[in-house]
Structures are given as structure tokens and as C-alpha cells.
Design a protein around this motif. Sequence first.
Motif, PDB file in Angstrom:
ATOM      1  N   ARG A   1       0.830  -1.216   0.000  1.00 56.93           N
ATOM      2  CA  ARG A   1       0.000   0.000   0.000  1.00 56.93           C
ATOM      3  C   ARG A   1       0.859   1.258   0.000  1.00 56.93           C
ATOM      4  NH1 ARG A   1      -2.552  -3.157   3.949  1.00 56.93           N
ATOM      5  NH2 ARG A   1      -1.877  -1.726   5.574  1.00 56.93           N
TER       6      ARG A   1
ATOM      7  N   ALA B   1       4.005   1.543  -0.999  1.00 58.82           N
ATOM      8  CA  ALA B   1       4.699   1.626  -2.287  1.00 58.82           C
ATOM      9  C   ALA B   1       3.753   2.093  -3.392  1.00 58.82           C
ATOM     10  CB  ALA B   1       5.308   0.271  -2.641  1.00 58.82           C
ATOM     11  N   SER B   2       2.499   1.681  -3.326  1.00 56.55           N
ATOM     12  CA  SER B   2       1.522   2.092  -4.333  1.00 56.55           C
ATOM     13  C   SER B   2       1.279   3.599  -4.304  1.00 56.55           C
ATOM     14  CB  SER B   2       0.204   1.352  -4.138  1.00 56.55           C
ATOM     15  OG  SER B   2       0.378  -0.015  -4.335  1.00 56.55           O
TER      16      SER B   2
ATOM     17  N   ALA C   1       3.346   5.876  -3.063  1.00 57.15           N
ATOM     18  CA  ALA C   1       4.592   6.521  -3.502  1.00 57.15           C
ATOM     19  C   ALA C   1       4.738   6.435  -5.015  1.00 57.15           C
ATOM     20  CB  ALA C   1       5.793   5.880  -2.807  1.00 57.15           C
ATOM     21  N   LEU C   2       4.465   5.265  -5.579  1.00 53.94           N
ATOM     22  CA  LEU C   2       4.569   5.085  -7.026  1.00 53.94           C
ATOM     23  C   LEU C   2       3.575   5.973  -7.768  1.00 53.94           C
ATOM     24  CD1 LEU C   2       5.892   3.542  -9.346  1.00 53.94           C
ATOM     25  CD2 LEU C   2       4.124   1.802  -9.066  1.00 53.94           C
ATOM     26  N   ALA C   3       2.376   6.116  -7.224  1.00 52.92           N
ATOM     27  CA  ALA C   3       1.373   6.970  -7.860  1.00 52.92           C
ATOM     28  C   ALA C   3       1.825   8.426  -7.881  1.00 52.92           C
ATOM     29  CB  ALA C   3       0.037   6.841  -7.144  1.00 52.92           C
TER      30      ALA C   3
ATOM     31  N   VAL D   1       5.032   9.618  -7.558  1.00 47.01           N
ATOM     32  CA  VAL D   1       6.225   9.748  -8.411  1.00 47.01           C
ATOM     33  C   VAL D   1       5.838   9.589  -9.876  1.00 47.01           C
ATOM     34  CG1 VAL D   1       8.435   8.687  -9.006  1.00 47.01           C
ATOM     35  CG2 VAL D   1       7.842   9.068  -6.606  1.00 47.01           C
ATOM     36  N   GLY D   2       4.979   8.611 -10.158  1.00 47.32           N
ATOM     37  CA  GLY D   2       4.537   8.404 -11.538  1.00 47.32           C
ATOM     38  C   GLY D   2       3.788   9.600 -12.098  1.00 47.32           C
ATOM     39  N   THR D   3       2.974  10.217 -11.261  1.00 44.65           N
ATOM     40  CA  THR D   3       2.251  11.411 -11.703  1.00 44.65           C
ATOM     41  C   THR D   3       3.218  12.561 -11.971  1.00 44.65           C
ATOM     42  OG1 THR D   3       0.304  10.734 -10.457  1.00 44.65           O
ATOM     43  CG2 THR D   3       0.426  13.044 -11.096  1.00 44.65           C
TER      44      THR D   3
END
Length: 117
Positions: free
Chosen positions: A64, A66-67, A69-71, A73-75
Motif C-alpha cells: 500500500r 509503495a503504491s 509513492a509510485l502513484a 512519483v509516476g504522476t
Amino acid sequence: MTRRRDAALAGSVLVPVAAAAVLLRTPVTPEPVFVGVVGALALELALSVRASSVRRLWERRGVRVASVALAIVGTALGVAILGPASLLVVAAGLSTYLLLLAVVELRSRRSGPERRP
């Protein structure tokens, strides 16, 4: 897995994304909104095929965190590479997900023990 927790996680990404869209004065156009809505629905449909496996994985706190954080950073990468319209894609997708969560929660409450025959 709780819907309340999932809504809070989605909101923790949606709030800064929406704030960034406002700060960057991102014009609201139908195309990125459409991509976000369809993308969220397609992702939910794909994940529902393996719901029990996804549920077990999602129960891990690290997944959760990591998700989220990834969202974020990805954005940010999406904005850098594709421009501010990517903020609308993410905001529309997260808004769709939150609406879907609300519908599922309301259905669950309406078909609760007090309404069963």
C-alpha cells in the motif's frame, strides 16, 4: 481490506494531484478525463479477475505504501514528460475509483443483514 482505508489512500494521492492541477492552471478537457475514467474502470475490471490474489497482496502494508509513492512519483514523471494534462488523467481516475468505492459501500449497506429475507 477496508473501503475506508482504500478511500483514504486514494484521497492522499488525489489531494496533492488536484492541488497541482489548480496551481498549474491545467485546463480541463474531455480527453484526459475520459482516459482517467476508462483507465480506472479497466484497471478495476482487470484486478477483479484475480480478486483473492489482489486482496492478499493489498493487505501488505508495504504494498500500500509503495503504491501511494509510485502513484505520486509516476504522476510527477507524467507531468514532466507528458505535461499537466496527466494530472487530469490521474485525478479523473482516482475520482472514478472513489465513486466506485462509494457505490459498492452503499450497495453493501443496503443489502446488509436488516434487508435480507
